[in-house]
Scaffold this motif. Structure first.
Motif, PDB file in Angstrom:
ATOM      1  N   LYS A 175      41.271  44.381  56.157  1.00 44.72           N
ATOM      2  CA  LYS A 175      40.454  45.025  55.121  1.00 44.72           C
ATOM      3  C   LYS A 175      40.304  46.514  55.469  1.00 44.72           C
ATOM      4  O   LYS A 175      40.486  47.385  54.616  1.00 44.72           O
ATOM      5  CB  LYS A 175      39.092  44.340  55.038  1.00 44.72           C
ATOM      6  CG  LYS A 175      38.263  44.799  53.868  1.00 44.72           C
ATOM      7  CD  LYS A 175      37.095  43.867  53.627  1.00 44.72           C
ATOM      8  CE  LYS A 175      36.239  44.368  52.483  1.00 44.72           C
ATOM      9  NZ  LYS A 175      35.309  45.403  52.845  1.00 44.72           N
ATOM     10  N   GLU A 216      41.629  49.576  53.370  1.00 47.11           N
ATOM     11  CA  GLU A 216      40.692  50.630  52.940  1.00 47.11           C
ATOM     12  C   GLU A 216      41.161  52.004  53.406  1.00 47.11           C
ATOM     13  O   GLU A 216      41.084  52.987  52.673  1.00 47.11           O
ATOM     14  CB  GLU A 216      39.290  50.334  53.476  1.00 47.11           C
ATOM     15  CG  GLU A 216      38.541  49.351  52.599  1.00 47.11           C
ATOM     16  CD  GLU A 216      37.227  48.874  53.201  1.00 47.11           C
ATOM     17  OE1 GLU A 216      36.592  48.028  52.572  1.00 47.11           O
ATOM     18  OE2 GLU A 216      36.861  49.356  54.284  1.00 47.11           O
ATOM     19  N   LEU A 221      39.629  46.801  40.286  1.00 48.01           N
ATOM     20  CA  LEU A 221      38.544  46.308  39.430  1.00 48.01           C
ATOM     21  C   LEU A 221      38.646  44.801  39.259  1.00 48.01           C
ATOM     22  O   LEU A 221      39.756  44.265  39.163  1.00 48.01           O
ATOM     23  CB  LEU A 221      38.643  46.963  38.045  1.00 48.01           C
ATOM     24  CG  LEU A 221      38.507  48.485  38.059  1.00 48.01           C
ATOM     25  CD1 LEU A 221      39.286  49.092  36.924  1.00 48.01           C
ATOM     26  CD2 LEU A 221      37.059  48.883  37.973  1.00 48.01           C
ATOM     27  N   ASP A 222      37.493  44.139  39.225  1.00 42.97           N
ATOM     28  CA  ASP A 222      37.534  42.706  38.980  1.00 42.97           C
ATOM     29  C   ASP A 222      37.554  42.449  37.471  1.00 42.97           C
ATOM     30  O   ASP A 222      37.592  43.400  36.681  1.00 42.97           O
ATOM     31  CB  ASP A 222      36.382  41.982  39.677  1.00 42.97           C
ATOM     32  CG  ASP A 222      35.024  42.282  39.057  1.00 42.97           C
ATOM     33  OD1 ASP A 222      34.978  42.894  37.977  1.00 42.97           O
ATOM     34  OD2 ASP A 222      34.012  41.893  39.656  1.00 42.97           O
ATOM     35  N   ARG A 248      34.173  45.563  37.324  1.00 43.03           N
ATOM     36  CA  ARG A 248      33.383  46.106  38.437  1.00 43.03           C
ATOM     37  C   ARG A 248      34.326  46.567  39.539  1.00 43.03           C
ATOM     38  O   ARG A 248      35.358  45.939  39.794  1.00 43.03           O
ATOM     39  CB  ARG A 248      32.437  45.037  38.990  1.00 43.03           C
ATOM     40  CG  ARG A 248      31.318  44.681  38.027  1.00 43.03           C
ATOM     41  CD  ARG A 248      30.512  43.554  38.574  1.00 43.03           C
ATOM     42  NE  ARG A 248      31.347  42.368  38.770  1.00 43.03           N
ATOM     43  CZ  ARG A 248      30.906  41.113  38.720  1.00 43.03           C
ATOM     44  NH1 ARG A 248      29.645  40.882  38.493  1.00 43.03           N
ATOM     45  NH2 ARG A 248      31.719  40.100  38.905  1.00 43.03           N
ATOM     46  N   VAL A 262      35.827  46.872  42.962  1.00 39.94           N
ATOM     47  CA  VAL A 262      35.846  46.108  44.203  1.00 39.94           C
ATOM     48  C   VAL A 262      36.205  47.041  45.348  1.00 39.94           C
ATOM     49  O   VAL A 262      35.713  46.920  46.458  1.00 39.94           O
ATOM     50  CB  VAL A 262      36.898  44.965  44.097  1.00 39.94           C
ATOM     51  CG1 VAL A 262      36.927  44.143  45.360  1.00 39.94           C
ATOM     52  CG2 VAL A 262      36.608  44.084  42.896  1.00 39.94           C
ATOM     53  N   LEU A 263      37.069  47.988  45.053  1.00 41.28           N
ATOM     54  CA  LEU A 263      37.543  48.922  46.074  1.00 41.28           C
ATOM     55  C   LEU A 263      37.851  50.252  45.402  1.00 41.28           C
ATOM     56  O   LEU A 263      38.406  50.265  44.305  1.00 41.28           O
ATOM     57  CB  LEU A 263      38.834  48.335  46.690  1.00 41.28           C
ATOM     58  CG  LEU A 263      39.433  49.003  47.899  1.00 41.28           C
ATOM     59  CD1 LEU A 263      38.565  48.719  49.113  1.00 41.28           C
ATOM     60  CD2 LEU A 263      40.834  48.441  48.155  1.00 41.28           C
ATOM     61  N   ASP A 290      40.146  32.145  43.919  1.00 39.57           N
ATOM     62  CA  ASP A 290      38.716  32.410  44.021  1.00 39.57           C
ATOM     63  C   ASP A 290      38.252  31.970  45.406  1.00 39.57           C
ATOM     64  O   ASP A 290      38.475  30.830  45.814  1.00 39.57           O
ATOM     65  CB  ASP A 290      37.998  31.605  42.918  1.00 39.57           C
ATOM     66  CG  ASP A 290      36.522  31.928  42.856  1.00 39.57           C
ATOM     67  OD1 ASP A 290      36.058  32.683  43.724  1.00 39.57           O
ATOM     68  OD2 ASP A 290      35.850  31.416  41.946  1.00 39.57           O
ATOM     69  N   ASN A 348      40.985  34.502  40.294  1.00 39.17           N
ATOM     70  CA  ASN A 348      40.367  35.706  39.730  1.00 39.17           C
ATOM     71  C   ASN A 348      41.464  36.739  39.477  1.00 39.17           C
ATOM     72  O   ASN A 348      42.389  36.872  40.281  1.00 39.17           O
ATOM     73  CB  ASN A 348      39.354  36.309  40.706  1.00 39.17           C
ATOM     74  CG  ASN A 348      38.097  35.480  40.762  1.00 39.17           C
ATOM     75  OD1 ASN A 348      37.728  34.860  39.760  1.00 39.17           O
ATOM     76  ND2 ASN A 348      37.452  35.448  41.897  1.00 39.17           N
ATOM     77  N   TYR A 391      42.584  40.654  39.037  1.00 39.34           N
ATOM     78  CA  TYR A 391      42.169  42.006  39.417  1.00 39.34           C
ATOM     79  C   TYR A 391      43.130  43.027  38.790  1.00 39.34           C
ATOM     80  O   TYR A 391      44.290  42.716  38.523  1.00 39.34           O
ATOM     81  CB  TYR A 391      42.191  42.171  40.937  1.00 39.34           C
ATOM     82  CG  TYR A 391      41.178  41.306  41.637  1.00 39.34           C
ATOM     83  CD1 TYR A 391      39.915  41.785  41.936  1.00 39.34           C
ATOM     84  CD2 TYR A 391      41.484  39.987  41.975  1.00 39.34           C
ATOM     85  CE1 TYR A 391      38.971  40.988  42.572  1.00 39.34           C
ATOM     86  CE2 TYR A 391      40.558  39.176  42.598  1.00 39.34           C
ATOM     87  CZ  TYR A 391      39.298  39.682  42.890  1.00 39.34           C
ATOM     88  OH  TYR A 391      38.373  38.891  43.503  1.00 39.34           O
TER      89      TYR A 391
END
Ligand code: FAD
Length: 535
Positions: free
Chosen positions: A155, A159, A172-173, A177, A179-180, A252, A264, A266
């Motif tokens: 992660k 990042e 975005l989810d 929203r 996410v990163l 998920d 999910n 993205y």
């Protein structure tokens, strides 16, 4: 010291379940012993100094120490000696308060390899409430820890990679929203003066792509280099972004999906700022535009001259026509046939001249209809007129709505019309010698209309002339260094009519002149209806 009621007492001869569970059957002692022996977790029972008096099978499996090697030795035999002192201090501090302790210790296996022990120690009390023994239960959690670390490392790595990317990037989810995101995106927040630019980009792209958006999303596909223009207004020039996105699905990870797998979706979105390239393109375009506009102005001027000439010839022809009709009524054919004949010939020659002039009028530039962003057109007009605005000392207040729906229109004609209206405003302020010279240009969408408002601080137009100013060859201006044929607003009206729009002067505006133009958005234009707002 308060006795921990949950801790078991050693001196209860008959092992029994807790009093609360008195309905449960009493269990034989041997069953308890066997349960501990076979439990799949390392269990050790020690005296109050942590000296081992019992270990189960799993203890041997995990530590590598047999019963013989363990009995009588201190639990510290397992210590790798790299666990910080304060961990043990905390462990013993809790135990001395008869509070069970749980934590991670670094242990050393009998064969020498270190492992991470997830350990729980609980005190065992006698009937007087004194600690006589401890029970320790631990499992080797090295693998879980390593996996957790790998996840954390990955992660962090992701990042760092995303963060070091110079292009604003967001993940975005499904609900949009974030996410990163990366530093470049965070910088965009302040650059654009928006709290969450992602929402704006998503909205524009969604609208722009229509059904294509859902189609690509459902197939986990993507899009590349979709251009988005953002007009912040004021002293900020337009910004351009080439947006690319890729959808992907992931299982998920929530507990809800533990038994029933779900996925999910993205969206990885990159917002490449191409404003610089666009500026260069715009410069090239402006130069071409300038030449085009100059050419169009020449043609327009020729049209106006010829129309003016026709207008002036039409007057005497009308008079001659009237004279001829009068003569005919008074029996001129009998009394003065030669005069009537001459009048007839003059009229024919006059109509002929008018026809010839009409044929000489160059056609107005009929560019094809295409999707037009009025913010862009107006911005181009401002840039084209910069010299004039500066020379006249006019302050421009440019207030576009950042995202404006497009209209279907003839770009060149619309540009010429807006340029004409802005030039009118400059002329008006110049002629009146107004001290305060401000030109405010604003745009906003309103249901299915795009509104443009051009306000100046000149003398304004008297209300009784609001309709007349649109008539051909009518002008309130004279001099001012520019030729005023009185055809500017006629042309503006013509262009507006071609676009099924509306143009009017706002009678409520007192500070100067306010021209309000309404054009239908691309979607509405297809219906062919005019806006209702003004008749
Ligand atoms: P130690 O000298 O043993 O102790 C370090 C600190 O603990 C010192 O500050 C000391 O004052 C305090 N301390 C030590 N014994 C007591 C005591 N009886 N009462 C109050 N304070 C005390 N350690 C591991 O490393 N791995 C294990 O798997 C492990 N399992 C344990 C299981 C049980 C049931 C118990 C009771 C203890 C366990 N311990 C374990 C702790 C172990 O007994 C040692 O305290 C620890 O290993 C540190 O050993 P040390 O020789 O370095 O220091």
């Amino acid at each position: 010291m308060k006795k921990d009621q949950s801790a078991p007492s050693l001196e209860q001869k008959e092992p029994s379940v807790h009093e609360d569970a008195h309905h449960a059957p009493k269990l034989p002692y041997g069953l308890f012993a066997e349960t501990v022996r076979q439990a799949p977790i390392a269990i050790a029972i020690t005296d109050d100094k942590a000296n081992i008096i019992y270990i189960n099978k799993a203890y041997t499996d995990i530590t590598g120490y047999t019963l013989k090697e363990s009995i009588g030795r201190n639990q510290s035999m397992l210590s790798d000696k790299r666990t910080p002192r304060n961990v043990y201090e905390e462990l013993w501090s809790k135990l001395s308060e008869q509070i069970p302790w749980r934590g991670l210790l670094l242990n050393r296996h009998n064969d020498g390899h270190p492992y991470l022990a997830d350990l729980t120690i609980a005190p065992i009390l006698n009937l007087q409430g004194e600690t006589t023994h401890y029970i320790g239960m631990h499992r080797d959690t090295t693998e879980v820890y390593q996996l957790q670390q790998q996840v954390v490392d990955q992660k962090l790595l992701i990042e760092m990679v995303v963060d070091s990317m110079p292009v604003p990037t967001i993940l975005l989810d499904e609900k949009g929203r974030i996410v990163l995101d990366n530093q470049a995106y965070k910088k965009l927040d302040s650059d654009l003066g928006l709290r969450e630019p992602s929402k704006m980009f998503m909205q524009i792209l969604r609208e722009d792509m229509g059904e294509e958006w859902e189609r690509l999303k459902s197939k986990n596909l993507g899009f590349t280099n979709r251009e988005v223009r953002y007009d912040r207004g004021g002293r900020h020039g337009p910004r351009w972004f080439a947006c690319s996105g890729t959808w992907f699905s992931r299982d998920d990870a929530s507990v809800d999906a533990f038994f029933k797998q779900s996925a999910n979706t993205y969206l990885l979105l990159t917002l490449n700022d191409v404003t610089q390239q666009k500026k260069i393109e715009a410069d090239i375009r402006f130069n071409a535009l300038k030449a085009l506009m100059a050419e169009e102005e020449k043609i327009q001027s020729l049209r106006e001259t010829l129309l003016g000439a026709m207008h002036h010839i039409q007057g005497p022809i009308n008079l001659l026509n009237a004279a001829k009709t009068l003569l005919e009524r008074r029996g001129g054919e009998r009394q003065n046939p030669a005069l009537l004949d001459i009048l007839e010939q003059i009229l024919v020659a006059g109509e002929d001249s008018l026809d010839r002039l009409k044929q000489c009028i160059p056609e107005a530039d009929g560019t094809a209809m295409r999707m037009v962003n009025l913010n862009q057109i107006l911005h181009e007009c401002i840039v084209l007129l910069t010299q004039r605005l500066l020379a006249a000392g006019v302050v421009i207040d440019w207030q576009p709505t950042p995202i404006l729906p497009t209209v279907m229109g003839m770009e060149n004609r619309l540009r010429a019309m807006f340029k004409q209206i802005i030039e009118n405003a400059i002329d008006a302020m110049n002629q009146s010698g107004a001290q305060k010279r401000e030109l405010r240009i604003s745009t906003w969408p309103d249901e299915e209309l795009v509104n443009v408002c051009i306000e100046d601080t000149g003398p304004g137009i008297p209300e009784n002339l609001y309709v007349k100013v649109f008539e051909p060859f009518f002008s309130t201006k004279s001099g001012g260094g520019r030729h005023h044929s009185g055809m500017g607003l006629t042309m503006a009206q013509e262009v507006i009519n071609q676009h099924l729009g509306l143009i009017r002067f706002d009678p409520t505006y007192q500070q100067g002149c306010r021209v309000h133009i309404q054009l239908q958005t691309n979607a509405q234009q297809h219906s062919g209806n005019r806006p209702y707002a003004y008749g």
